[in-house]
Write a protein that holds these residues in place. Structure first.
Motif, PDB file in Angstrom:
ATOM      1  N   ARG A 124       9.991  -4.304   4.439  1.00 40.44           N
ATOM      2  CA  ARG A 124      10.151  -5.679   4.948  1.00 40.44           C
ATOM      3  C   ARG A 124      11.407  -6.260   4.320  1.00 40.44           C
ATOM      4  N   GLU A 181      12.597  -8.847   2.852  1.00 37.44           N
ATOM      5  CA  GLU A 181      12.102 -10.084   2.242  1.00 37.44           C
ATOM      6  C   GLU A 181      13.053 -10.570   1.179  1.00 37.44           C
ATOM      7  N   GLY A 222       7.794  -8.177  -8.037  1.00 38.01           N
ATOM      8  CA  GLY A 222       6.595  -7.937  -7.221  1.00 38.01           C
ATOM      9  C   GLY A 222       6.832  -8.078  -5.730  1.00 38.01           C
ATOM     10  N   TYR A 273       9.475  -6.572  -2.867  1.00 46.61           N
ATOM     11  CA  TYR A 273      10.588  -5.653  -2.641  1.00 46.61           C
ATOM     12  C   TYR A 273      10.760  -5.399  -1.154  1.00 46.61           C
ATOM     13  N   GLN A 304       1.992   0.695  -0.279  1.00 45.28           N
ATOM     14  CA  GLN A 304       0.621   0.207  -0.111  1.00 45.28           C
ATOM     15  C   GLN A 304      -0.347   1.375  -0.101  1.00 45.28           C
ATOM     16  N   ARG A 355      -3.854 -15.488   6.166  1.00 48.09           N
ATOM     17  CA  ARG A 355      -3.129 -14.212   6.147  1.00 48.09           C
ATOM     18  C   ARG A 355      -2.034 -14.203   7.216  1.00 48.09           C
ATOM     19  N   THR A 405      -0.782 -11.883  -5.059  1.00 53.73           N
ATOM     20  CA  THR A 405      -1.803 -11.232  -4.232  1.00 53.73           C
ATOM     21  C   THR A 405      -1.645  -9.722  -4.341  1.00 53.73           C
ATOM     22  N   VAL A 406      -2.656  -9.072  -4.886  1.00 58.91           N
ATOM     23  CA  VAL A 406      -2.538  -7.617  -5.065  1.00 58.91           C
ATOM     24  C   VAL A 406      -3.102  -6.844  -3.886  1.00 58.91           C
ATOM     25  N   GLY A 407      -3.876  -7.522  -3.053  1.00 59.01           N
ATOM     26  CA  GLY A 407      -4.404  -6.825  -1.878  1.00 59.01           C
ATOM     27  C   GLY A 407      -5.029  -7.812  -0.919  1.00 59.01           C
ATOM     28  N   GLY A 466      -1.085  -3.671  -2.656  1.00 59.55           N
ATOM     29  CA  GLY A 466       0.309  -3.409  -3.000  1.00 59.55           C
ATOM     30  C   GLY A 466       0.389  -2.621  -4.304  1.00 59.55           C
TER      31      GLY A 466
HETATM   32  P1  AMP Z   1       0.023  -7.681   3.699  1.00 60.68           P
HETATM   33  O1  AMP Z   1       0.234  -6.453   4.537  1.00 60.68           O
HETATM   34  O2  AMP Z   1       1.128  -8.692   3.843  1.00 60.68           O
HETATM   35  O3  AMP Z   1      -1.331  -8.251   3.817  1.00 60.68           O
HETATM   36  O4  AMP Z   1       0.163  -7.186   2.198  1.00 60.68           O
HETATM   37  C1  AMP Z   1      -0.854  -6.470   1.524  1.00 60.68           C
HETATM   38  C2  AMP Z   1      -0.412  -6.292   0.078  1.00 60.68           C
HETATM   39  O5  AMP Z   1       0.815  -5.568   0.029  1.00 60.68           O
HETATM   40  C3  AMP Z   1      -0.081  -7.612  -0.613  1.00 60.68           C
HETATM   41  O6  AMP Z   1      -1.247  -8.173  -1.140  1.00 60.68           O
HETATM   42  C4  AMP Z   1       0.884  -7.174  -1.679  1.00 60.68           C
HETATM   43  O7  AMP Z   1       0.177  -6.694  -2.802  1.00 60.68           O
HETATM   44  C5  AMP Z   1       1.618  -6.033  -1.029  1.00 60.68           C
HETATM   45  N1  AMP Z   1       2.921  -6.494  -0.504  1.00 60.68           N
HETATM   46  C6  AMP Z   1       3.188  -7.111   0.662  1.00 60.68           C
HETATM   47  N2  AMP Z   1       4.509  -7.332   0.795  1.00 60.68           N
HETATM   48  C7  AMP Z   1       5.097  -6.846  -0.315  1.00 60.68           C
HETATM   49  C8  AMP Z   1       6.449  -6.763  -0.778  1.00 60.68           C
HETATM   50  N3  AMP Z   1       7.468  -7.202  -0.050  1.00 60.68           N
HETATM   51  N4  AMP Z   1       6.677  -6.186  -1.989  1.00 60.68           N
HETATM   52  C9  AMP Z   1       5.663  -5.711  -2.732  1.00 60.68           C
HETATM   53  N5  AMP Z   1       4.383  -5.744  -2.343  1.00 60.68           N
HETATM   54  C10 AMP Z   1       4.086  -6.306  -1.153  1.00 60.68           C
END
Ligand code: AMP
Length: 432
Positions: A114, A116, A121, A123, A128, A259, A283-285, A310
């Motif tokens: 992504r 971002e 934390g 990147y 995942q 979400r 958010t770790v997951g 993540g």
């Molecule tokens: P999501 O798919 O957005 O629900 O993300 C699920 C988990 O992936 C999140 O809770 C984070 O722990 C991790 N995550 C999402 N985006 C990132 C990112 N850009 N860098 C690191 N970890 C990420």
């Protein structure tokens, strides 16, 4: 002069020293998810862009702003996968899995992409581990996946992680909530950013995860989605909570959590850590139920629920602890004179064949520098091989923990290292 090249911004090298933590986390996930009956899948890192547009949603930040999208040489629009649920659903449909079994449990692990804004934390290539269960609409299935995450985090030894829970309703009750939300947002239109003006018309739920602080403030005071749940959705949500309680999994209901992806129906959840090492990337997951996704992608009408954690963030948390990861060598073989180098080389190969982790410096060098290397490697034992040992076939094994010397014969070295490692472990066990 040639320019020094560096890794792409937001994409990290993972090297020995740290990779052991990653291996530990991934290994634990594999073992634990296997216990729950989840089988591993691997999907390509690149998919048709349309897959993510149709599933994650055009108005989400992920699809609207963050995807790595490009045309291949055949003119197809492809994207690096930003998440794992849509590719898994695509594979589920493509391989007609429902015709083979009514209930399917899959997990996956790998990099996601992504574009971002980077910080600790967060990147642009991140990792995942996630799981998806297809075929059950029952609250027990929602709770099973949450239980799996909770057990995973617990097995990693991570504490102070709160499970946030919400329900977004379904196609029966969400329209009424949407209407109320739009009415509320229209009344606060001046306070919202330009993007949210558009989202309000196209996809009002996405206003709730706008990163603009002013929009967040407005969204935080908006209508409560839980007050709009229809009877079946409410019964589902109540049962999810009952079952979490039965498993003694603590949670908080958070009606503001939606979400950032479009495909969720009913249950959504996030595991949020409070450790300062993660800053705001806490958010770790997260995950939830997505009963309409498979059908909307052209597949059968099959309910599903899943999550993704993540790994980068979990590793950051584990790095804060004192625990050591990865195995050190069982034995370091040092040579006392250049004439012993070949014998030591052959011996190291033989011992590795017999299953020992053996370090040995192919460059030879002074005994002092080899002993230094042995110390640094964390080897449990060191054996110094010189002319005398070669001719007699007898040597001394030095236990690095206390410097004691154990007489051994070279022919029985592997067995001796194993035997003395075992007594050392047993002694340590008795001492604690
Ligand atoms: P999501 O798919 O957005 O629900 O993300 C699920 C988990 O992936 C999140 O809770 C984070 O722990 C991790 N995550 C999402 N985006 C990132 C990112 N850009 N860098 C690191 N970890 C990420």
């Amino acid at each position: 002069m040639s320019q020094t090249l560096a890794a792409v911004k937001g994409m990290n090298d993972l090297l020995p020293g740290e990779i052991e933590i990653w291996q530990h986390v991934e290994g634990l996930a594999r073992e634990l998810f296997g216990r729950f009956g989840y089988g591993e899948i691997r999907t390509p890192m690149v998919e048709d862009t349309a897959l993510f547009v149709r599933s994650v949603g055009e108005e989400t930040d992920i699809v609207g702003k963050e995807m790595y999208t490009f045309d291949d040489k055949g003119g197809r629009s492809l994207s690096l996968r930003p998440e794992g649920t849509a590719p898994a659903a695509r594979a589920y449909i493509e391989h007609s899995i429902l015709n083979q079994e009514p209930l399917t449990r899959w997990f996956y692990t790998g990099p996601m992409f992504r574009y971002e804004r980077m910080k600790t934390g967060r990147y642009r290539q991140f990792y995942q581990v996630g799981a998806e269960a297809y075929g059950s609409k029952e609250p027990a299935q929602d709770v099973e996946v949450m239980d799996m995450v909770a057990q995973f985090l617990q097995a990693l030894g991570l504490q102070d992680i709160a499970l946030n829970l919400n329900s977004l309703g379904d196609e029966a009750c969400r329209p009424a909530y949407h209407a109320k939300l739009v009415e509320y947002l229209k009344a606060h239109i001046e306070e919202l950013c330009g993007d949210c003006h558009r989202r309000m018309e196209t996809n009002p739920l996405r206003v709730l995860d706008c990163k603009n602080p002013k929009c967040q403030e407005v969204a935080g005071k908006g209508p409560n989605v839980l007050e709009f749940l229809c009877e079946p959705c409410k019964a589902h949500f109540d049962d999810v909570q009952r079952k979490l309680t039965a498993l003694e999994i603590k949670y908080v209901v958070n009606p503001r959590m939606v979400r950032g992806l479009d495909y969720y129906t009913r249950t959504v959840f996030e595991f949020i850590a409070s450790h300062p090492a993660l800053g705001t990337a806490s958010t770790v997951g997260g995950g939830g139920r997505y009963d309409k996704l498979v059908k909307s992608l052209g597949g059968p009408d099959v309910p599903a629920v899943g999550f993704a954690c993540g790994l980068d963030r979990l590793v950051l948390l584990l790095k804060e602890g004192t625990r050591k990861f990865g195995a050190s060598p069982d034995l370091f073989i040092a040579v006392a004179d250049p004439g012993s180098q070949d014998t030591a080389f052959t011996l190291a190969s033989k011992l590795r064949r017999e299953g020992l982790r053996v370090d040995f410096d192919t460059r030879g060098g002074s005994l002092k520098s080899q002993m230094k290397r042995s110390d640094k490697s964390g080897a449990r034992f060191t054996l110094v091989l010189g002319e005398q040992e070669r001719t007699s076939g007898e040597a001394k094994l030095k236990r690095m923990a206390d410097g004691s010397l154990i007489p051994v014969s070279l022919s029985g070295l592997a067995a001796a290292v194993r035997e003395h490692s075992a007594t050392e472990v047993a002694q340590r066990g008795n001492a604690t």
